[in-house]
Design a protein around this motif. Structure first.
Motif, PDB file in Angstrom:
ATOM      1  N   GLY A 117       0.611  -1.224   0.056  1.00 45.04           N
ATOM      2  CA  GLY A 117       0.081  -0.134   0.173  1.00 45.04           C
ATOM      3  C   GLY A 117       0.792   0.883  -0.159  1.00 45.04           C
ATOM      4  O   GLY A 117       0.078   2.543  -0.313  1.00 45.04           O
TER       5      GLY A 117
ATOM      6  N   GLY B  88       5.286   3.180   0.210  1.00 44.90           N
ATOM      7  CA  GLY B  88       6.449   2.882   0.524  1.00 44.90           C
ATOM      8  C   GLY B  88       6.879   1.414  -0.671  1.00 44.90           C
ATOM      9  O   GLY B  88       6.669   1.942  -1.973  1.00 44.90           O
ATOM     10  N   LEU B  89       7.992   1.037  -0.258  1.00 45.67           N
ATOM     11  CA  LEU B  89       8.639   0.036  -1.306  1.00 45.67           C
ATOM     12  C   LEU B  89       7.981  -1.358  -1.811  1.00 45.67           C
ATOM     13  O   LEU B  89       7.885  -1.414  -2.948  1.00 45.67           O
ATOM     14  N   GLY B  90       6.849  -1.853  -1.199  1.00 45.00           N
ATOM     15  CA  GLY B  90       6.084  -2.271  -1.814  1.00 45.00           C
ATOM     16  C   GLY B  90       5.404  -2.187  -2.893  1.00 45.00           C
ATOM     17  O   GLY B  90       5.082  -2.688  -3.986  1.00 45.00           O
TER      18      GLY B  90
ATOM     19  N   ASP C 197      -2.332  -5.356   1.604  1.00 46.00           N
ATOM     20  CA  ASP C 197      -1.797  -4.061   2.525  1.00 46.00           C
ATOM     21  C   ASP C 197      -2.821  -4.410   3.558  1.00 46.00           C
ATOM     22  O   ASP C 197      -4.438  -3.831   3.227  1.00 46.00           O
ATOM     23  N   LEU C 198      -2.768  -4.577   4.899  1.00 42.34           N
ATOM     24  CA  LEU C 198      -3.455  -4.141   6.328  1.00 42.34           C
ATOM     25  C   LEU C 198      -3.584  -3.002   6.662  1.00 42.34           C
ATOM     26  O   LEU C 198      -5.236  -2.439   7.364  1.00 42.34           O
TER      27      LEU C 198
ATOM     28  N   GLY D 109       5.674  -5.087   6.421  1.00 46.69           N
ATOM     29  CA  GLY D 109       6.356  -4.949   8.061  1.00 46.69           C
ATOM     30  C   GLY D 109       6.224  -3.959   8.398  1.00 46.69           C
ATOM     31  O   GLY D 109       5.204  -2.664   8.538  1.00 46.69           O
TER      32      GLY D 109
ATOM     33  N   SER E 178      17.178  -6.705   6.515  1.00 50.30           N
ATOM     34  CA  SER E 178      17.595  -4.736   6.947  1.00 50.30           C
ATOM     35  C   SER E 178      19.138  -5.472   7.499  1.00 50.30           C
ATOM     36  O   SER E 178      19.366  -6.422   8.090  1.00 50.30           O
TER      37      SER E 178
ATOM     38  N   LYS F 238      14.382  -9.839  11.497  1.00 48.40           N
ATOM     39  CA  LYS F 238      15.219  -9.242  10.335  1.00 48.40           C
ATOM     40  C   LYS F 238      15.872 -10.636   9.088  1.00 48.40           C
ATOM     41  O   LYS F 238      15.693 -10.986   8.302  1.00 48.40           O
TER      42      LYS F 238
HETATM   43  P1  NAI Z   1       5.969   0.675   5.015  1.00 49.68           P
HETATM   44  O1  NAI Z   1       5.809   1.163   5.690  1.00 49.68           O
HETATM   45  O2  NAI Z   1       6.130   2.197   3.967  1.00 49.68           O
HETATM   46  O3  NAI Z   1       5.336  -0.584   3.975  1.00 49.68           O
HETATM   47  C1  NAI Z   1       5.328  -1.540   5.153  1.00 49.68           C
HETATM   48  C2  NAI Z   1       4.245  -2.094   4.557  1.00 49.68           C
HETATM   49  O4  NAI Z   1       3.717  -2.871   5.219  1.00 49.68           O
HETATM   50  C3  NAI Z   1       3.099  -0.549   5.401  1.00 49.68           C
HETATM   51  O5  NAI Z   1       2.361  -0.321   3.812  1.00 49.68           O
HETATM   52  C4  NAI Z   1       2.235  -1.337   5.790  1.00 49.68           C
HETATM   53  O6  NAI Z   1       0.778  -0.894   6.307  1.00 49.68           O
HETATM   54  C5  NAI Z   1       1.971  -2.912   5.836  1.00 49.68           C
HETATM   55  N1  NAI Z   1       1.740  -3.905   6.501  1.00 49.68           N
HETATM   56  C6  NAI Z   1       2.375  -3.531   8.532  1.00 49.68           C
HETATM   57  N2  NAI Z   1       1.967  -4.763   8.791  1.00 49.68           N
HETATM   58  C7  NAI Z   1       0.883  -5.397   7.573  1.00 49.68           C
HETATM   59  C8  NAI Z   1       0.481  -6.793   7.871  1.00 49.68           C
HETATM   60  N3  NAI Z   1       0.506  -7.145   9.219  1.00 49.68           N
HETATM   61  N4  NAI Z   1      -0.186  -7.714   6.783  1.00 49.68           N
HETATM   62  C9  NAI Z   1      -0.647  -6.262   5.722  1.00 49.68           C
HETATM   63  N5  NAI Z   1       1.012  -5.450   5.342  1.00 49.68           N
HETATM   64  C10 NAI Z   1       1.725  -5.109   6.889  1.00 49.68           C
HETATM   65  O7  NAI Z   1       7.920   1.065   4.531  1.00 49.68           O
HETATM   66  P2  NAI Z   1       9.487   0.396   3.922  1.00 49.68           P
HETATM   67  O8  NAI Z   1       9.569   1.361   4.015  1.00 49.68           O
HETATM   68  O9  NAI Z   1       8.306   0.624   2.384  1.00 49.68           O
HETATM   69  O10 NAI Z   1       9.652  -1.123   4.238  1.00 49.68           O
HETATM   70  C11 NAI Z   1       9.203  -2.074   3.345  1.00 49.68           C
HETATM   71  C12 NAI Z   1       9.004  -3.621   3.840  1.00 49.68           C
HETATM   72  O11 NAI Z   1      11.741  -2.780   3.787  1.00 49.68           O
HETATM   73  C13 NAI Z   1       9.759  -3.795   5.226  1.00 49.68           C
HETATM   74  O12 NAI Z   1       9.659  -4.654   6.102  1.00 49.68           O
HETATM   75  C14 NAI Z   1      10.663  -2.507   6.347  1.00 49.68           C
HETATM   76  O13 NAI Z   1      11.537  -3.756   7.295  1.00 49.68           O
HETATM   77  C15 NAI Z   1      11.818  -3.489   4.763  1.00 49.68           C
HETATM   78  N6  NAI Z   1      12.598  -2.131   4.872  1.00 49.68           N
HETATM   79  C16 NAI Z   1      12.389  -0.838   4.630  1.00 49.68           C
HETATM   80  C17 NAI Z   1      14.286  -0.596   4.920  1.00 49.68           C
HETATM   81  C18 NAI Z   1      13.956   0.983   4.396  1.00 49.68           C
HETATM   82  O14 NAI Z   1      14.329   1.516   4.462  1.00 49.68           O
HETATM   83  N7  NAI Z   1      12.532   1.697   3.841  1.00 49.68           N
HETATM   84  C19 NAI Z   1      14.454  -0.381   5.266  1.00 49.68           C
HETATM   85  C20 NAI Z   1      14.680  -1.843   6.033  1.00 49.68           C
HETATM   86  C21 NAI Z   1      13.837  -2.982   5.683  1.00 49.68           C
END
Ligand code: NAI
Length: 743
Positions: free
Chosen positions: A23, A25-27, A45-46, A106, A156, A173
């Motif tokens: 929903g 960020g990276l996803g 996305d939750l 995450g 991570s 992680k």
């Molecule tokens: P983000 O917070 O933008 O994206 C994470 C998404 O996961 C959110 O949209 C959230 O609603 C969703 N989510 C959370 N719990 C959930 C669940 N139980 N079921 C389904 N969806 C759920 O963060 P970002 O940065 O895009 O992170 C993506 C992945 O990358 C994560 O696993 C994070 O730990 C990892 N990561 C990101 C880094 C970064 O610099 N952005 C650094 C290292 C790891």
């Protein structure tokens, strides 16, 4: 972006991708690129907050709309990744299949470790680790059945390196990396590949820790292409870990020090020994890069091997692949080092056991003198001379300073044995090993171990073990040495004699009782670790077969006639196969070659036996053979020149030349000048790599040519000089023979 799309060939048409936490960020970035490249995407996305609280469908819906607006295919899913089956079911319901899973969802619950609550811990494990497990398991059987699947785990840098306040998150992680490593192994037969990324990107997750400027610069779009490529069907990467961010991608792997064995055979291991070896344990110089549990276990096997088994027998790391990869070789320190003296005490039993080990049988009346201690002529087979010497190879070799080898891939490459006196049929022999030289062959290192064996103060025999350590080259050492006992190729005519021996399926089980306890020759699991289908026969056992055949054929089984043997172990033999020893007589020199009949593969190559001359003691060179060719002296001179100006010649000539020097119409010597690599080398024998040009001429004509009395062209047209291969290159020869040999 669409402008470049038509040219793009990393496409996913017909493939179904599930991206969790897509929903934002990276996803979201992943989902968009997959959709642009033809995939049907499940946008999960939750929709809760960053701490994992609450839920909403809006973020997934927004991304689905975005994709559809661009003409892509996408459906939303709003379940938590903890309900993995439901996510996969959405893919199946909408598109009928699931090909790719990106575990990305995450949350963060950062706390210093002391303040981390059970909930902080559990929620993080549940979303990251358990969530990835649940989603992936739900997709696994579909991927298996269709023999295609790509999975990404999101780790991570916090897990890899640790980060203050992220104990829960770091644990989860790096847990994902362990999960990925195993899935890569379990999936590989089904074309399911699993890789892990440690991304850095500006997102809501990093908002609190990064300044806005950096958030804007580290776009998720600079991570997504790696994820997309890793999931393509033409990408073969599996079980790997990447750091990625800002458009940069790096791959990580494990590195391990050579380490140190801190206990001794039959002694307790103590904390003091650990402390005293700490520097070596932690010294990353010449570290290895193990890639599998197999390699890790091999190291332990080797340690046990070096220390001897519990039964108290020592083991002999010879022949075949045993262990490790790179080395810490410092020839200046190692060369000339002496091994501890070893004593070998034996009765009549051992020579008899040895004779049986190399296939002697009472079916052959000639063999009785080697099998029956009360036979009037009871004797030791000359090649029994390797047995008292082999203890010098044990662990001692690894303890030599300057030879810091972590044996994962050690091959017993060649063996030379020279007899000075017939071996006593019982007694105590003393052996002393010396590192004669260490050579740098690029792909590996060759350790020349000279072992002199004495009866009291009488020298009885001399062995040279040449041990090839795969991957241990490149330490800047020399490629060749005058200490090498060289191999020689057989003449170019059918063999003068051939003897055939069917080995027993238990041949290795029998031969090892001579004290060569390497499990490679008996333990199927260990052999499999070394890459062999079955335990293999000891190379020295095949050598024993060949040697006794020569002794019978050309010396009437008279052990006093046996002067020396040299063999190169070219291929392994499986017990039960048939060994064919081919022999060519050339005066007192018997060329030999052993083949496995079933495969027609040469197993002993470049081999020969030197028989004692009955009439006169010949003047010998390093190989124990007569020196009677004038060309030998010329080549010795050229060899000296190569040492001085070899590098320059390699640059100018860049070719491999072989000379077949004939005497009375027969090939009497072969020489190779290799000017293709490093600083060049000259060695006796046929070219080990394909020669560019081969010259055949008589010893006399050779001398005439190099002394300028015979013009090479004239010699060629007169049929005195035969040239095979690249004739043009022979023009460069003047460079070697005139400019450098100055003859
Ligand atoms: P983000 O917070 O933008 O994206 C994470 C998404 O996961 C959110 O949209 C959230 O609603 C969703 N989510 C959370 N719990 C959930 C669940 N139980 N079921 C389904 N969806 C759920 O963060 P970002 O940065 O895009 O992170 C993506 C992945 O990358 C994560 O696993 C994070 O730990 C990892 N990561 C990101 C880094 C970064 O610099 N952005 C650094 C290292 C790891």
């Amino acid at each position: 972006m669409s402008g470049t799309l038509s040219a793009a060939d990393v496409r996913f048409d017909g493939k179904v991708v599930l991206v969790t936490g897509a929903g934002g960020g990276l996803g979201r970035a992943y989902a968009l690129v997959f959709a642009e490249r033809g995939a049907s995407v499940v946008v999960n996305d939750l929709g809760g907050n960053i701490k994992g609280e609450g839920k909403s469908s809006s973020s997934a819906d927004r991304v689905v709309e975005e994709i559809r607006a661009k003409g892509g295919k996408a459906v939303p899913n709003y379940d938590s990744v903890e309900e993995g089956e439901k996510l996969v079911q959405t893919a199946l319901d909408a598109y009928g299949r699931i090909d790719i899973v990106i575990n990305n969802a995450g949350i963060l619950r950062d706390r210093s470790f002391a303040r981390t609550s059970d909930l902080d811990w559990d929620l993080i494990q549940r979303v990251h680790l358990r969530g990835s497990f649940k989603v992936t398991r739900a997709a696994w059987n579909h991927m298996r059945n269709q023999k295609y699947g790509r999975i990404i785990m999101t780790a991570s840098s916090s897990g890899i390196y640790g980060n203050f306040g992220q104990a829960n998150y770091s644990a989860a992680k790096l847990g994902l990396l362990g999960l990925s490593n195993t899935l890569a192994i379990e999936g590989q037969n089904y074309n399911i590949q699993c890789n892990t990324i440690a991304p850095t990107a500006g997102s809501r997750m990093t908002q609190t820790v990064m300044p806005q400027e950096l958030l804007d610069a580290l776009k998720p779009e600079f991570v997504a292409p790696l994820v997309v490529w890793l999931c393509h069907e033409s990408c073969q990467e599996n079980g790997s870990l990447f750091e990625v961010g800002a458009g940069w991608i790096g791959k990580l792997r494990w590195e391990r020090t050579l380490g140190a064995i801190v206990r001794q055979k039959n002694q307790q291991m103590t904390p003091e020994a650990v402390r005293n070896n700490w520097e070596r344990i932690c010294d990353f110089d010449n570290a290895t890069k193990p890639q599998s549990t197999k390699e890790s276990i091999m190291t332990l096997h080797e340690v046990l091997n070096k220390l001897g088994t519990e039964r108290g027998v020592s083991t002999n790391p010879t022949n075949g692949i045993i262990q490790t990869s790179t080395s810490g070789i410092n020839p200046n320190e190692g060369v000339g080092k002496k091994m501890p003296l070893t004593l070998y005490t034996y009765t009549n039993l051992e020579p008899i056991l040895y004779a049986l080990g190399v296939g002697m049988t009472t079916k052959d009346p000639d063999h009785l003198k080697f099998l029956f201690e009360r036979n009037e002529e009871f004797s030791c087979l000359p090649t029994f001379g390797v047995i008292p010497a082999q203890d010098s190879m044990n662990g001692a070799l690894a303890s030599v300073p300057g030879l810091n080898i972590d044996f994962t891939k050690v091959l017993h490459g060649e063996q030379y044995l020279e007899m000075y006196k017939p071996l006593p049929t019982s007694g105590t022999l003393k052996s002393e090993g010396t590192i004669a030289d260490v050579l740098d062959k690029g792909s590996g290192a060759v350790i020349l171990l000279d072992v002199h064996t004495y009866n009291e103060s009488d020298l009885v025999c001399y062995n040279q073990f040449s041990i090839f350590v795969v991957g241990a080259g490149g330490f800047g050492g020399k490629r060749t040495s005058d200490k090498v006992k060289v191999t020689m190729n057989p003449p170019n005519r059918p063999p003068d004699a051939m003897m055939s021996d069917v080995t027993s399926v238990d041949q290795a089980a029998l031969y090892r009782l001579n004290g060569d306890w390497n499990p490679l020759h008996i333990d199927p699991n260990f052999a499999a670790f070394g890459g062999f289908k079955k335990p293999i026969l000891h190379g020295l056992c095949s050598m024993g077969y060949a040697a006794r055949n020569v002794l019978k054929q050309y010396a009437n089984n008279d052990v006093t006639k046996f002067k020396a043997i040299k063999v190169r172990f070219a291929k392994p033999v499986i017990p039960g196969q048939t060994l064919e020893t081919e022999m060519w007589k050339d005066g007192n020199l018997i060329h030999l070659q052993a083949k496995v009949k079933e495969s027609n593969e040469v197993v002993l190559a470049g081999a020969y036996v030197v028989l004692e001359e009955t009439v006169h003691q010949p003047k010998t060179n390093g190989t124990g053979m007569k020196v009677e060719l004038q060309s030998d002296l010329v080549f010795a001179e050229i060899s000296r020149r190569i040492k001085d100006v070899g590098k320059e010649m390699v640059k100018k000539v860049n070719a491999i030349f072989q000379w077949d020097i004939t005497k009375d119409g027969k090939t009497a010597a072969q020489w190779t000048i290799d000017l293709k690599n490093g600083s060049g080398e000259l060695y006796k024998g046929a070219a080990q790599r394909r020669a560019d040009t081969t010259f055949t001429l008589s010893d006399e004509d050779f001398i005439q040519v190099v002394s300028g009395k015979l013009n090479p062209q004239q010699a060629f047209f007169a049929g005195k000089l035969k040239v095979m291969g690249n004739i043009m290159l022979s023009q460069k020869l003047e460079l070697i023979l005139k400019d450098y040999a100055k003859l």
